[in-house]
Design an enzyme around this catalytic site. Structure first.
Site, short mmCIF file in Angstrom:
data_model
loop_
_atom_site.label_atom_id
_atom_site.label_comp_id
_atom_site.label_asym_id
_atom_site.label_seq_id
_atom_site.Cartn_x
_atom_site.Cartn_y
_atom_site.Cartn_z
N ASP A 125 8.07 25.30 -22.01
CA ASP A 125 7.38 25.10 -23.94
C ASP A 125 8.43 25.90 -24.13
O ASP A 125 8.94 26.88 -24.54
CB ASP A 125 6.27 25.29 -24.08
CG ASP A 125 5.46 25.24 -24.94
OD1 ASP A 125 5.92 23.48 -25.83
OD2 ASP A 125 4.64 25.30 -25.57
N HIS A 126 8.90 25.48 -25.62
CA HIS A 126 9.86 25.68 -27.00
C HIS A 126 10.61 26.26 -26.28
O HIS A 126 11.30 27.69 -26.64
CB HIS A 126 8.56 26.89 -27.73
CG HIS A 126 7.52 26.25 -28.05
ND1 HIS A 126 7.81 25.19 -29.59
CD2 HIS A 126 6.24 25.97 -28.32
CE1 HIS A 126 6.96 25.68 -30.02
NE2 HIS A 126 6.11 25.92 -28.94
N HIS B 152 -0.30 28.33 -34.76
CA HIS B 152 0.37 28.78 -33.11
C HIS B 152 -0.71 30.78 -33.82
O HIS B 152 -0.74 30.95 -35.11
CB HIS B 152 1.83 29.05 -33.09
CG HIS B 152 2.69 27.99 -33.13
ND1 HIS B 152 2.79 27.42 -33.49
CD2 HIS B 152 2.40 27.71 -31.03
CE1 HIS B 152 3.52 26.11 -32.83
NE2 HIS B 152 3.14 26.30 -31.36
N ASN C 139 -2.36 21.23 -26.65
CA ASN C 139 -2.00 22.73 -26.06
C ASN C 139 -2.61 23.76 -26.43
O ASN C 139 -3.30 24.28 -27.72
CB ASN C 139 -0.34 23.11 -26.58
CG ASN C 139 0.71 22.29 -25.87
OD1 ASN C 139 0.56 21.49 -25.37
ND2 ASN C 139 2.18 22.67 -26.43
N VAL C 140 -2.83 24.82 -25.26
CA VAL C 140 -4.23 25.96 -26.07
C VAL C 140 -3.01 27.10 -25.29
O VAL C 140 -2.79 26.68 -24.07
CB VAL C 140 -5.15 26.08 -25.57
CG1 VAL C 140 -6.27 27.15 -25.57
CG2 VAL C 140 -6.19 25.29 -26.24
#
Length: 284
Positions: free
Chosen positions: A83-84, A185, A235-236
């Site tokens: 992710d990211h 976020h 997304n968590v």
């Protein structure tokens, strides 16, 4: 059971009008808690490792290998996602290097760049990743709470524009799009308010699944409505961190003499599992 892919899980969820839970891993306890929740519920989900989490472990190889082993041994189909990603070396490692056998998807994050540069870089990554069978997510708009996107999630001009999103997906060829619709976020309180009309507008114009980042700060009913409006991957991350640290504080305050980390990490792991179980109940 063999790992599945994020793309397969998202496609299956989309077919039934639901969403996939994608949960961030920082420590091994995070990964164990996430897998335990999936096994207990019998529900598939995505385990995610962000670029920041990989850096915390001194590099991507050991933690990615450990999470892969946990997921592969589970009796329920799970996916492993990076992710990211922004570091070109990490992208290369995921697409054609040593991480490729371990993961099935990645999110390339050029969202802080000017639109034209975001398109160019994302298209390049998506083309290379697709050649290796990887599913690719990208982001358009400014989801608050990141150092490279310091503007508020509610400031004028930060949210994803439906027409621009349609052009972006066509120009880049990505498989999913993370959108800025009011979440941020790293929220520790669930006070975010999503623009559900905007979600529906984007979903109507964009032919790929939508992804909601920053979901820890979104109330339950808003998450349900987001799924109804068209979000297909949720997304968590911070919710697990809140559960972990709340449990740790309670254990250590109750007995300051505790030194064996198993005494405080075990209940913290259980608290994270319960947070994931709650999320899975919301996904439909």
């Amino acid at each position: 059971m063999s790992l599945t892919t994020t793309g397969d899980l998202v496609a299956a969820a989309s077919a039934r009008g639901a969403a996939v839970a994608a949960v961030n891993v920082i420590t091994l306890e995070h990964a164990e808690a996430i897998v335990a929740a999936a096994v207990e519920s019998g529900r598939s989900l995505v385990l995610q490792l962000s670029e920041n989490a990989l850096a915390y472990h001194g590099g991507p190889h050991a933690i990615t290998g450990a999470v892969h082993a946990l997921a592969e041994a589970a009796p329920v189909a799970l996916a492993l996602h990076l992710d990211h990603l922004m570091d070109p070396d990490l992208v290369t490692a995921a697409v054609s290097g040593p991480l490729r056998p371990l993961v099935g998807s990645l999110m390339y994050d050029a969202g802080a760049l000017p639109y034209a540069e975001n398109v160019a870089r994302t298209r390049e990554v998506a083309t290379a990743a697709h050649a290796q069978g990887l599913w690719v997510e990208a982001e358009l708009g400014f989801v608050g709470g990141k150092a490279d996107a310091p503007r508020s999630a509610h400031e004028h001009g930060v949210r994803t524009d439906p027409a621009e999103a349609e052009k972006f997906v066509a120009a880049t060829g990505v498989d999913a799009l993370a959108v800025a619709v009011g979440s941020s976020h790293a929220m520790t309180e669930r006070t975010a308010r999503l623009d559900h009309h905007l979600i529906a507008q984007i979903a109507d114009r964009v032919p790929v699944p939508l992804v909601l980042h920053g979901s820890s700060g979104v109330p339950d009913e808003d998450l349900r409505r987001a799924v109804t409006a068209g979000v297909r991957k949720v997304n968590v991350g911070t919710a697990l961190n809140v559960a972990l640290t709340t449990s740790l504080r309670a254990t250590l305050e109750a007995d300051p003499s505790v030194t064996d980390p198993r005494r405080y990490l075990a209940p913290a792991r259980t608290a994270m599992r319960d947070a994931v179980l709650h999320l899975l109940d919301l996904m439909g």
